[in-house]
Scaffold this motif. Sequence first.
Motif, PDB file in Angstrom:
ATOM      1  N   ILE A 169      32.842  -1.531  32.579  1.00 18.73           N
ATOM      2  CA  ILE A 169      32.270  -0.458  33.394  1.00 18.73           C
ATOM      3  C   ILE A 169      31.337   0.358  32.517  1.00 18.73           C
ATOM      4  CG2 ILE A 169      32.793   1.671  34.637  1.00 18.73           C
ATOM      5  CD1 ILE A 169      35.321   0.358  35.517  1.00 18.73           C
ATOM      6  N   ILE A 170      30.140   0.593  33.025  1.00 17.95           N
ATOM      7  CA  ILE A 170      29.203   1.436  32.302  1.00 17.95           C
ATOM      8  C   ILE A 170      29.186   2.775  33.016  1.00 17.95           C
ATOM      9  CG2 ILE A 170      26.828   1.733  31.573  1.00 17.95           C
ATOM     10  CD1 ILE A 170      26.590  -1.361  31.782  1.00 17.95           C
ATOM     11  N   ALA A 171      29.652   3.810  32.355  1.00 21.32           N
ATOM     12  CA  ALA A 171      29.680   5.129  32.982  1.00 21.32           C
ATOM     13  C   ALA A 171      28.567   5.963  32.367  1.00 21.32           C
ATOM     14  CB  ALA A 171      31.038   5.783  32.758  1.00 21.32           C
ATOM     15  N   ASP A 172      27.555   6.278  33.180  1.00 21.74           N
ATOM     16  CA  ASP A 172      26.379   6.999  32.683  1.00 21.74           C
ATOM     17  C   ASP A 172      26.544   8.484  32.978  1.00 21.74           C
ATOM     18  OD1 ASP A 172      23.955   7.811  31.829  1.00 21.74           O
ATOM     19  OD2 ASP A 172      22.777   6.465  33.088  1.00 21.74           O
ATOM     20  N   GLU A 173      26.947   9.237  31.987  1.00 17.65           N
ATOM     21  CA  GLU A 173      27.169  10.680  32.142  1.00 17.65           C
ATOM     22  C   GLU A 173      28.044  10.971  33.358  1.00 17.65           C
ATOM     23  OE1 GLU A 173      25.655  13.095  30.171  1.00 17.65           O
ATOM     24  OE2 GLU A 173      23.954  12.098  29.213  1.00 17.65           O
ATOM     25  N   PRO A 174      29.228  10.400  33.448  1.00 18.36           N
ATOM     26  CA  PRO A 174      29.990  10.474  34.704  1.00 18.36           C
ATOM     27  C   PRO A 174      30.489  11.873  35.044  1.00 18.36           C
ATOM     28  CG  PRO A 174      31.344   9.545  32.972  1.00 18.36           C
ATOM     29  CD  PRO A 174      29.967   9.690  32.395  1.00 18.36           C
ATOM     30  N   THR A 175      30.497  12.787  34.085  1.00 19.54           N
ATOM     31  CA  THR A 175      31.049  14.110  34.397  1.00 19.54           C
ATOM     32  C   THR A 175      30.018  15.215  34.243  1.00 19.54           C
ATOM     33  OG1 THR A 175      31.793  14.327  32.109  1.00 19.54           O
ATOM     34  CG2 THR A 175      33.377  13.470  33.693  1.00 19.54           C
ATOM     35  N   THR A 176      28.787  14.858  33.905  1.00 22.90           N
ATOM     36  CA  THR A 176      27.789  15.883  33.608  1.00 22.90           C
ATOM     37  C   THR A 176      27.499  16.770  34.817  1.00 22.90           C
ATOM     38  OG1 THR A 176      26.819  14.332  32.086  1.00 22.90           O
ATOM     39  CG2 THR A 176      25.510  16.237  32.628  1.00 22.90           C
ATOM     40  N   ALA A 177      27.506  16.170  36.009  1.00 24.93           N
ATOM     41  CA  ALA A 177      27.130  16.932  37.205  1.00 24.93           C
ATOM     42  C   ALA A 177      28.318  17.648  37.832  1.00 24.93           C
ATOM     43  CB  ALA A 177      26.476  15.996  38.221  1.00 24.93           C
ATOM     44  N   LEU A 178      29.477  17.538  37.211  1.00 26.21           N
ATOM     45  CA  LEU A 178      30.674  18.097  37.843  1.00 26.21           C
ATOM     46  C   LEU A 178      31.064  19.436  37.223  1.00 26.21           C
ATOM     47  CD1 LEU A 178      32.852  14.880  37.967  1.00 26.21           C
ATOM     48  CD2 LEU A 178      31.494  15.855  39.790  1.00 26.21           C
ATOM     49  N   ASP A 179      31.844  20.199  37.983  1.00 29.77           N
ATOM     50  CA  ASP A 179      32.427  21.431  37.450  1.00 29.77           C
ATOM     51  C   ASP A 179      33.294  21.114  36.246  1.00 29.77           C
ATOM     52  OD1 ASP A 179      31.344  22.990  39.292  1.00 29.77           O
ATOM     53  OD2 ASP A 179      33.140  23.272  40.509  1.00 29.77           O
ATOM     54  N   VAL A 180      33.342  22.067  35.318  1.00 30.98           N
ATOM     55  CA  VAL A 180      34.149  21.854  34.118  1.00 30.98           C
ATOM     56  C   VAL A 180      35.603  21.587  34.483  1.00 30.98           C
ATOM     57  CG1 VAL A 180      34.726  22.800  31.879  1.00 30.98           C
ATOM     58  CG2 VAL A 180      32.604  23.456  32.985  1.00 30.98           C
ATOM     59  N   THR A 181      36.083  22.264  35.523  1.00 33.26           N
ATOM     60  CA  THR A 181      37.485  22.107  35.892  1.00 33.26           C
ATOM     61  C   THR A 181      37.768  20.703  36.411  1.00 33.26           C
ATOM     62  OG1 THR A 181      36.850  23.071  37.996  1.00 33.26           O
ATOM     63  CG2 THR A 181      37.959  24.502  36.433  1.00 33.26           C
ATOM     64  N   ILE A 182      36.775  20.091  36.999  1.00 33.53           N
ATOM     65  CA  ILE A 182      36.956  18.755  37.555  1.00 33.53           C
ATOM     66  C   ILE A 182      36.794  17.698  36.460  1.00 33.53           C
ATOM     67  CG2 ILE A 182      36.186  17.173  39.374  1.00 33.53           C
ATOM     68  CD1 ILE A 182      37.048  19.724  40.558  1.00 33.53           C
ATOM     69  N   GLN A 183      35.975  18.031  35.450  1.00 39.60           N
ATOM     70  CA  GLN A 183      35.628  17.032  34.431  1.00 39.60           C
ATOM     71  C   GLN A 183      36.846  16.337  33.836  1.00 39.60           C
ATOM     72  OE1 GLN A 183      33.051  18.315  31.320  1.00 39.60           O
ATOM     73  NE2 GLN A 183      31.363  18.773  32.693  1.00 39.60           N
ATOM     74  N   SER A 184      37.825  17.134  33.404  1.00 36.77           N
ATOM     75  CA  SER A 184      38.940  16.510  32.698  1.00 36.77           C
ATOM     76  C   SER A 184      39.771  15.653  33.645  1.00 36.77           C
ATOM     77  CB  SER A 184      39.792  17.570  32.014  1.00 36.77           C
ATOM     78  OG  SER A 184      40.363  18.395  32.986  1.00 36.77           O
ATOM     79  N   GLN A 185      39.868  16.101  34.917  1.00 36.45           N
ATOM     80  CA  GLN A 185      40.567  15.264  35.915  1.00 36.45           C
ATOM     81  C   GLN A 185      39.908  13.895  36.035  1.00 36.45           C
ATOM     82  OE1 GLN A 185      40.709  16.878  39.830  1.00 36.45           O
ATOM     83  NE2 GLN A 185      41.417  18.889  39.147  1.00 36.45           N
ATOM     84  N   ILE A 186      38.579  13.922  36.144  1.00 41.22           N
ATOM     85  CA  ILE A 186      37.856  12.675  36.343  1.00 41.22           C
ATOM     86  C   ILE A 186      37.981  11.782  35.109  1.00 41.22           C
ATOM     87  CG2 ILE A 186      35.541  11.709  36.667  1.00 41.22           C
ATOM     88  CD1 ILE A 186      36.572  12.841  39.219  1.00 41.22           C
ATOM     89  N   LEU A 187      37.890  12.397  33.929  1.00 42.10           N
ATOM     90  CA  LEU A 187      38.006  11.611  32.700  1.00 42.10           C
ATOM     91  C   LEU A 187      39.377  10.952  32.612  1.00 42.10           C
ATOM     92  CD1 LEU A 187      36.255  13.930  30.115  1.00 42.10           C
ATOM     93  CD2 LEU A 187      35.436  11.771  31.035  1.00 42.10           C
ATOM     94  N   LYS A 188      40.393  11.735  32.938  1.00 43.50           N
ATOM     95  CA  LYS A 188      41.759  11.212  32.910  1.00 43.50           C
ATOM     96  C   LYS A 188      41.877  10.022  33.862  1.00 43.50           C
ATOM     97  CE  LYS A 188      45.481  14.396  32.309  1.00 43.50           C
ATOM     98  NZ  LYS A 188      46.131  15.496  33.042  1.00 43.50           N
ATOM     99  N   LEU A 189      41.319  10.243  35.066  1.00 40.17           N
ATOM    100  CA  LEU A 189      41.370   9.197  36.081  1.00 40.17           C
ATOM    101  C   LEU A 189      40.679   7.929  35.582  1.00 40.17           C
ATOM    102  CD1 LEU A 189      41.764   8.247  39.042  1.00 40.17           C
ATOM    103  CD2 LEU A 189      39.517   9.200  39.503  1.00 40.17           C
TER     104      LEU A 189
END
Lengths: 290, 334
Positions: B185-205
């Motif tokens: 999987i190539i993830a291109d800045e997958p959390t850059t556009a998200l709220d900081v609070t959501i970022q860690s959730q998404i990364l964990k996921l």
Amino acid sequence: MTRFFASEFFFNYTRNWSAIIGSALMFAFAFAVLVGPFLVAQNPYDIASLDLMDSYKPPMWLEGGDPRFPFGTDGQGRDVWASILYGARISLFIGLAAMCASCFIGTFLGLVAGFYGGILDSIIMRIADIQLSFPSILIALFLMSAVGTGIDKVLIALTAVGWVVYARTVRGSTLSEKQKEYVQAAKVAGLPNHKIIRKHILPNVLTPLIVIATIQVGTFVLIEASLSFLGVGVPITQPSLGLLIKNGFDVLFSGLWWTSVFPGLAIMMLVFGINLFGDFLRDELNPRLK
Amino acid sequence: MTITIETQTDQPLLELKDLRTHFHTFAGVVKAVNGVSFKIGAGEIMGLVGESGGGKSVVGFSILGLIESPGKIEGGEILFDGEDLAKASDERLREIRGRDISMVFQDPMTSLNPLHTVGDQMDEVLRLHSNLDADARKQACIKMLESVGISQAEERLKAYPHQFSGGMRQRVVIAIAMLAQPRLIIADEPTTALDVTIQSQILKLMRQQIADNGASMILVTHDLAVVSEMADHITVLYCGQVVEQGKTRDIIESPSHPYTRGLIDSIPDPTDRMARLNQIPGNVPDIRNLPKGCNFRARCPRAQDLCAEQEPTLKPQHNSLVSACHFPLQPGEK
């Protein structure tokens, strides 16, 4: 259907008088051309139902008028009102059919030009540019004189004139649409190009076309009328509104004005209605005007 | 070609060898990717780090064969499972995309088509890359949505993207990327556009999904903090070239390249309220017209005369690190 009546579109429609008048005119014409010919006693193109004794009767409210012919008759004793109903049918059919054909061809070429770019794009768009630099009536006239007259030939001429606007609009939207991430995402998912175009680009470029298509029906009715008036349009056996005007024009200055004025008014109201409604659609569907 | 069974099992899932992707523009040749090499083993996460314009995303698109004119892969190999994707036909690449390699984009607001339901867009991937019937596909979509933490998945399939929040949409995008069980999987800045609070959730996921599916990932980002949480290895790009590579811990603890040091120092320290935010002085040089010698020279606090004359090459440094610097930092050195 309830969703439609609850929509913002419908809400704005009920508060826009020009839209209501425009659509009322359009619906009136649609009704008239679908049902009208069954409501008039005379079929103006059935020679058996004509009587030369009835020729050049004035409208019924003038002296010498006949209540059987509310808008008078022409030189062969044809009821002008009945002729308008039959003629509007042909005019509207030509306008709609040519619009559909133009829209289909123009959209297809625009999608191809915008999506694939390169030499294909250059060829298609240069043809479009050349075409736009001539008045459309001139191109239609030229084509008609080359291929001959007839309803099918008029359709070909109008389509050859009309596809350009769609192609240009669609190409522009396609260029911006194909940069969107969901198109990239579809590519990443391995979707073949023709599916990307059909599923992800086409639906997103359609909205501006609705407006163009609506207005274009009016334009086509006018161009067809001009062609018929110039004598290269529809055959005399299937007269459109334009041909009716031409037929009456010969005697217009002898005081027999009704034979061409009433078909002229009919065209005016039809195109006026279409344009009013088209303007409303343009305001509604263009997010930048909101 | 004699490949022993032993080397086959050791073979990395993806290996880039001297990849060069250039863009031929009016103003000159942009060498967006200019000799990038790295390896990713099965199940590994590789962080691809650098500033904007460093060529990170172009690496991702090159792997997928989605470089469009005026861009062109000029040379190098992209060995995916032993197959060179740089030479693969369009047909073959389409097969691989979505099934073996998929991608998560930066902005979930634009990476889903607003006109189709979420279910429809998920179904599309399975229709292309599996032989399942309609019902089995639907079940697979529901299961996938549930596994990325979307409740009432069956109803949500009928929803349109605008009915989801940004974080939920990125979950959907991840679900779509994982659907065909890709190996990379190539993830291109997958959390850059998200709220900081959501970022860690998404990364964990994402980390969990990678682990569950046994997939590998290339995490493209400018955010070293994100990478340090996720990646096993880090590759730092500067002006389209690899300046430093190594295990995440080694790089974060004591980088050997001054550029990496600068990137790490520019992560704000939340415990020191009075500290000024560190930055790397200057800008990325004009990539069409790179200076002689080291590209980082003009911004580097350690630059000497040699840096202006000779371009540094990748050399092994302390621990697991490899970097391209004439005067590398030693462990513990600031």
